[in-house]
Scaffold this active site. Structure first.
Site, PDB file in Angstrom:
ATOM      1  N   ASP A  25      43.842  35.509  38.449  1.00 34.67           N
ATOM      2  CA  ASP A  25      44.031  36.825  39.032  1.00 34.67           C
ATOM      3  C   ASP A  25      44.964  37.616  38.107  1.00 34.67           C
ATOM      4  O   ASP A  25      45.658  37.035  37.261  1.00 34.67           O
ATOM      5  CB  ASP A  25      44.657  36.669  40.425  1.00 34.67           C
ATOM      6  CG  ASP A  25      45.143  37.980  40.986  1.00 34.67           C
ATOM      7  OD1 ASP A  25      44.335  38.921  41.075  1.00 34.67           O
ATOM      8  OD2 ASP A  25      46.346  38.075  41.324  1.00 34.67           O
TER       9      ASP A  25
ATOM     10  N   ASP B  40      46.931  41.217  38.954  1.00 32.90           N
ATOM     11  CA  ASP B  40      48.119  41.825  39.570  1.00 32.90           C
ATOM     12  C   ASP B  40      48.845  40.819  40.452  1.00 32.90           C
ATOM     13  O   ASP B  40      48.274  40.222  41.352  1.00 32.90           O
ATOM     14  CB  ASP B  40      47.702  43.046  40.389  1.00 32.90           C
ATOM     15  CG  ASP B  40      47.022  44.100  39.515  1.00 32.90           C
ATOM     16  OD1 ASP B  40      47.732  44.758  38.756  1.00 32.90           O
ATOM     17  OD2 ASP B  40      45.786  44.228  39.593  1.00 32.90           O
TER      18      ASP B  40
ATOM     19  N   LYS C 237      36.098  36.275  45.464  1.00 28.14           N
ATOM     20  CA  LYS C 237      36.342  35.731  44.126  1.00 28.14           C
ATOM     21  C   LYS C 237      35.791  34.311  44.018  1.00 28.14           C
ATOM     22  O   LYS C 237      35.308  33.912  42.965  1.00 28.14           O
ATOM     23  CB  LYS C 237      37.838  35.754  43.795  1.00 28.14           C
ATOM     24  CG  LYS C 237      38.379  37.145  43.513  1.00 28.14           C
ATOM     25  CD  LYS C 237      39.801  37.065  42.972  1.00 28.14           C
ATOM     26  CE  LYS C 237      40.398  38.441  42.763  1.00 28.14           C
ATOM     27  NZ  LYS C 237      41.764  38.379  42.212  1.00 28.14           N
TER      28      LYS C 237
ATOM     29  N   ASN D 279      42.955  38.214  48.596  1.00 26.42           N
ATOM     30  CA  ASN D 279      41.658  38.238  47.917  1.00 26.42           C
ATOM     31  C   ASN D 279      41.494  37.087  46.932  1.00 26.42           C
ATOM     32  O   ASN D 279      40.418  36.913  46.353  1.00 26.42           O
ATOM     33  CB  ASN D 279      41.430  39.587  47.212  1.00 26.42           C
ATOM     34  CG  ASN D 279      42.465  39.897  46.152  1.00 26.42           C
ATOM     35  OD1 ASN D 279      43.624  39.513  46.263  1.00 26.42           O
ATOM     36  ND2 ASN D 279      42.065  40.608  45.132  1.00 26.42           N
TER      37      ASN D 279
END
Length: 270
Positions: free
Chosen positions: A8, A10, A194, A220
């Site tokens: 990932d 951020d 994801k 997420n």
């Protein structure tokens, strides 16, 4: 033996100022040199990560990225789409009606634009962060053939905290609903996560879940962390992400990604 690590961005790979630390950069280059595949898996559009892919030298013919929270899987050099799962115009109309009921701002992302019926600070941030145009346009004026990748409720943390429990159950049944940041609540095609995107890429590459490491911090990222042979939560991750993870690394300000790469890839390779 692990063969691929999905990161990932951020809150994970990136520091709070949205830069890549020297330690993370070096670890990724070392992993690539040793033959490991490094994949960025992000809620951002592909255009929003181009500069990071270039900075990390992840733009070879056999490099891939997971964009839009798994809605798009593509090569990074040519931009060839391996798989995509989009939304429909009717979804936009339906979610817009819900946003008005909650008096919350909304925008939608196409492959190359962020469109909102009312300019707001959160949509401005989305546009700036991903280097895509911000278009103010009534949703009923959008061409119904437009490719809609995801739809987002945007607002301050307190407002999203308030409305999230009030969203009717049928919306959770019909969409993938994830909180990617405190200020972003995302709605995607029900198939999409994801984890779904990583699985599609793994099938394309002939990899098994146990050969994959996934690292993230937010809601997420949960699906890919649960999918991976080694699911890793950042030290700054949401509590539910830490609970689901096999391992908790350092925070994004403490080079947590470099720690994972060095511990589970570099040291294992010898």
């Amino acid at each position: 033996m692990y063969k691929l690590i999905a990161l990932d961005m951020d809150g994970t790979l990136l520091k709070d100022d949205k830069t890549i630390s020297k330690a993370n950069y070096t670890a990724i280059q070392n992993a690539k040199q040793k033959g490991y595949k490094v994949v960025l898996a992000t809620g951002r559009p592909a255009k929003g990560i181009e500069r990071y892919l270039s900075e990390l030298n992840l733009i070879d013919d056999d490099d891939y990225a997971i964009a839009f929270n798994g809605a798009v899987v593509q090569t990074t050099k040519s931009g060839e789409i391996i798989a995509e799962n989009l939304m429909k115009f009717d979804d936009l109309s339906r979610l817009y009606s819900l946003s008005k009921k909650f008096n919350i701002d909304i925008h939608t992302l196409t492959p190359n634009e962020c469109i909102t019926p009312k300019i707001n600070p959160y949509s401005r941030r989305e546009s700036f962060m991903n280097n895509i145009p911000l278009i103010e346009k009534p949703f009923d004026k959008i061409d119904k053939n437009t490719s809609i990748v995801k739809i987002m409720f945007v607002g301050c943390k307190e407002d999203l905290d308030r409305i999230e429990p009030l969203i009717p159950k049928e919306f959770y049944k019909d969409y993938t609903v994830v909180r990617s940041e405190d200020i972003f609540l995302e709605f995607l095609n029900k198939k999409v996560s994801k984890g779904f995107g990583i699985n599609l890429l793994a099938q394309n590459l002939g990899l098994k879940p146990e050969e994959i490491i996934c690292v993230g911090d937010a809601g997420n990222d949960l699906a890919m962390i649960e999918y991976a042979g080694l699911g890793v939560a950042m030290g700054n991750a949401f509590p539910q992400v830490k609970e689901a993870a096999n391992y908790i690394t350092k925070t994004n300000e403490e080079d947590g990604v470099a720690h994972v790469i060095n511990k589970f890839l570099i040291e294992q390779a010898g």
